[in-house]
Design a protein around this motif. Structure first.
Motif, PDB file in Angstrom:
ATOM      1  N   GLY A  99      30.783  51.398  39.028  1.00  0.00           N
ATOM      2  CA  GLY A  99      30.359  50.037  38.719  1.00  0.00           C
ATOM      3  C   GLY A  99      29.097  49.942  37.884  1.00  0.00           C
ATOM      4  N   THR A 341      34.237  41.335  31.252  1.00  0.00           N
ATOM      5  CA  THR A 341      33.744  41.931  32.492  1.00  0.00           C
ATOM      6  C   THR A 341      34.153  43.400  32.550  1.00  0.00           C
ATOM      7  N   THR A 343      35.492  46.501  35.646  1.00  0.00           N
ATOM      8  CA  THR A 343      36.004  46.637  37.003  1.00  0.00           C
ATOM      9  C   THR A 343      36.145  48.105  37.378  1.00  0.00           C
ATOM     10  N   GLN A 344      35.816  48.417  38.622  1.00  0.00           N
ATOM     11  CA  GLN A 344      35.909  49.812  39.061  1.00  0.00           C
ATOM     12  C   GLN A 344      37.349  50.258  39.208  1.00  0.00           C
TER      13      GLN A 344
ATOM     14  N   SER B 269      45.449  48.639  42.810  1.00  0.00           N
ATOM     15  CA  SER B 269      44.255  47.920  42.392  1.00  0.00           C
ATOM     16  C   SER B 269      43.803  47.011  43.528  1.00  0.00           C
ATOM     17  N   LEU B 271      42.199  44.375  43.023  1.00  0.00           N
ATOM     18  CA  LEU B 271      42.035  43.021  42.482  1.00  0.00           C
ATOM     19  C   LEU B 271      43.252  42.178  42.798  1.00  0.00           C
TER      20      LEU B 271
END
Lengths: 357, 272
Positions: A99, A341, A343-344, B269, B271
């Protein structure tokens, strides 16, 4: 759909910024506007190296990337010999990765974009960057891809506009297993722990017993690391009693022979499954010559061939981000500033590969 | 390709092979598969040979080859006794890396599904409605897969590498046609491609376990292999699971565990 090409424009140029782990890389690539032929204009990298026995922590790594970003960017521009106005897009790693380091580099990329008059941004999947760069450098058309690094272990094949993951590590990545074992043995992290394990392994002679953990096309490395650590502890204890049944070189040799055999095996399974006889190895562990040698032995038996790149392109770099980003940009893809953005977690198969058919 | 490799020693001295010359069928990831005969020339058999892997350290290679042949033979034997459709073991020599098995007629499920999908006019579209009436023969096949995997798991065996390439479709003695005859020859051929009894093969990575976790991982391997091999029919995979859920008492709890496995760690994921 695609960005219009001005009549006088013979090539498109992208600047790529990568910093998902301990390497900060910035590179410039040009694509011929007609043929799409890529030309590497510059490829600059600066690596954060932690002392022996330690790993790179996200906070320190992020600080490293922040302090070197400007220097590396300037160098990349100077090496490329282009002016800022020639840059079509700025590509950066959207993920996956750590991150802090990712965020630092994303901020750098946004800053450049705004500073240079709103040059479009393109967020790139790190794994897809590796694959596309590997394909471009080696000329492999439709290979099974083994992507092996400190953070990722995947066997990938392309099908219907996605890089599909056939097999992967169920726990830690193979590179992480090697890096952490280097820490156990307190081997230097310079230039890379895996490189030093490879050198040490060349002197190993005895193959010790380690678990062998292949599950279908997936594999697991954490149990192997635990066992290797136990053996290392046993070795130290024996050494203090004046005995020596095996050496650190034997341990490195055994570890490499075991985990690479697993990787080659799952790659072979994927090749048999999709009916391909080309293998492309990408990612930092892909530099390992023993892995390449084993892969070649497997491919030769199948009448196939192995495509591997050297450290300039195997190890994380900015150029691969620039290349994959530019491919996406040419299909009309852009990442608006307020969506830029990172994202990990960003799986390889989430990316819609519009530039292939 | 069939003449590229020297024959494994067993096929050069095995007496029954003299009547029918052995032929190389396929070079899989694990080894080579030859077709030969066993005892009588009318009794076809498959010889599975695991040659030494040149990339592997000889000690590691010998250890893995022997352990895998032994484990595979053991599992097949057990399946046969329990009535799970698998090829029977005729003979073996683990240290030499070979095993002689019953010959299964037919083609792999993977090929059958591809024939079925390839024959569809709207090739670019994913099959959406799971209860699409046109898909009935394929759905029936999916259900047969689920039932067979369930029967396997009930015996306490985990396949370890379930893919549509590791399942054969053994043709039925008589063809079952659900569609009207007016559909013509092409439709009949297409339908025949997904007909037959599902027979599980290649138990090279099989293990013994009755835990929900291991069973769920086995299903997950199949689910992902299916999605990557037949992306357009991905939605139909639920029929495999549905049929699986009806096969034994603990099957529903395996399906619950499967949901956990799907969500786990780096597989997915985090997310959304």
């Amino acid at each position: 759909m695609a960005a219009p090409i001005p009549k006088n424009k013979r090539r498109r140029i992208a600047l790529g910024c990568e910093g998902s782990a301990n390497k900060l890389g910035i590179g410039v690539i040009a694509h011929d506007a007609v043929t799409g032929e890529p030309t590497v204009l510059s490829n600059v990298r600066h690596t954060f190296v932690s002392p022996p026995g330690t790993g790179f922590l996200p906070k320190d790594t992020a600080a490293h990337h922040r302090s070197f970003f400007v220097r590396v960017a300037k160098q990349a521009l100077a090496d490329a010999g282009i002016s800022i106005s020639e840059i079509d897009c700025i590509c950066y790693t959207r993920g996956p990765g750590m991150g802090g380091p990712l965020t630092s580099v994303a901020i750098g990329a946004r800053t450049l974009s705004l500073l240079w008059g709103n040059i479009p941004l393109v967020g790139v999947n790190h794994c897809v960057g590796h694959i596309e760069m590997g394909r471009a450098i080696t000329g492999a058309q439709n290979p099974v891809v083994l992507y092996v690094s400190g953070g990722n272990t995947q066997v990938i094949a392309y099908a219907e506009q996605r890089y599909r993951i056939f097999g992967e590590a169920l726990d830690i990545a193979v590179g992480n297993c090697l890096d952490r074992f280097a820490r156990t043995l307190e081997i230097s992290n310079d230039p890379a722990p895996g490189y030093n394990i490879e050198q040490l392994a060349r002197r190993g002679q005895t193959l010790l017993d380690l678990p062998y953990a292949v599950k279908g096309m997936d594999c697991s490395f954490s149990g192997i690391l635990t066992r290797a650590d136990e053996l290392a502890a046993q070795m130290k204890k024996e050494l203090s009693q004046g005995k020596e049944t095996f050496t650190p070189a034997d341990l490195c040799f055994t570890l490499q022979e075991t985990v690479f055999a697993m990787l080659v095996e799952i790659t072979e399974r994927a090749m048999a499954h999709v009916g391909s006889n080309q293998v492309l190895i990408v990612g930092g562990v892909g530099c390992n010559e023993r892995l390449q040698e084993m892969m070649c032995a497997m491919a030769a038996e199948r009448g196939g061939s192995v495509y591997a790149t050297d450290e300039r392109f195997c190890i994380d770099n900015g150029i691969m981000i620039a290349h994959a980003g530019l491919l996406a940009y040419e299909t009309g893809f852009q990442t608006p500033l307020d969506e830029s953005t990172c994202t990990q977690r960003f799986r390889t198969d989430e990316v819609f590969v519009k530039w292939r058919n | 390709m069939a003449t590229e490799f020297p024959l494994p020693p067993v096929l050069t001295y095995y007496p029954s092979s003299s009547s029918t010359p052995p032929s190389l069928i396929t070079q899989g990831a694990e080894g080579r598969l030859y077709k030969s005969t066993h005892l009588a020339s009318s009794r076809p058999c498959a010889l599975k040979y695991r040659p030494p892997k040149p990339y592997r350290h000889p000690i590691l290679d010998a250890r893995l080859t022997k352990a895998r042949i032994q484990a595979e033979a053991k599992v097949l034997d057990r399946c046969c006794r329990e009535g799970v459709p698998v090829p029977a073991v005729y003979a073996m020599d683990a240290a030499a890396g070979w095993m002689m098995l019953e010959w299964i007629e037919g083609q792999p499920v993977r090929a059958g599904i591809n024939v079925w999908l390839g024959a569809r006019p709207e090739t670019d579209e994913a099959i959406d409605a799971a209860n699409d009436a046109h898909q009935t023969p394929l759905i029936n096949l999916m259900e047969r897969i689920g039932t067979v995997v369930g029967a396997l798991h009930l015996t306490g065996i985990i396949h370890g590498d379930l893919t549509t390439s590791n399942m054969m479709l053994q043709p039925w003695k008589t063809t079952h046609t659900s569609q009207q005859q007016t559909n013509g020859e092409e439709a009949a051929a297409k339908e025949a491609a997904v007909q037959g009894d599902v027979v599980l093969i290649d138990f090279g990575l099989a293990t013994t376990s009755s835990s929900d976790e291991d069973r769920a991982v086995d299903l997950y391997v199949l689910e992902r292999a299916f999605a990557s091999t037949h992306p357009r029919a991905e939605k139909l995979f639920e029929h495999v699971l549905e049929a699986y859920g009806k096969t034994f008492k603990k099957a529903p709890s395996v399906l619950v565990k499967l949901a956990d496995v799907r969500m786990r760690g780096r597989k997915r994921s985090m997310l959304g």
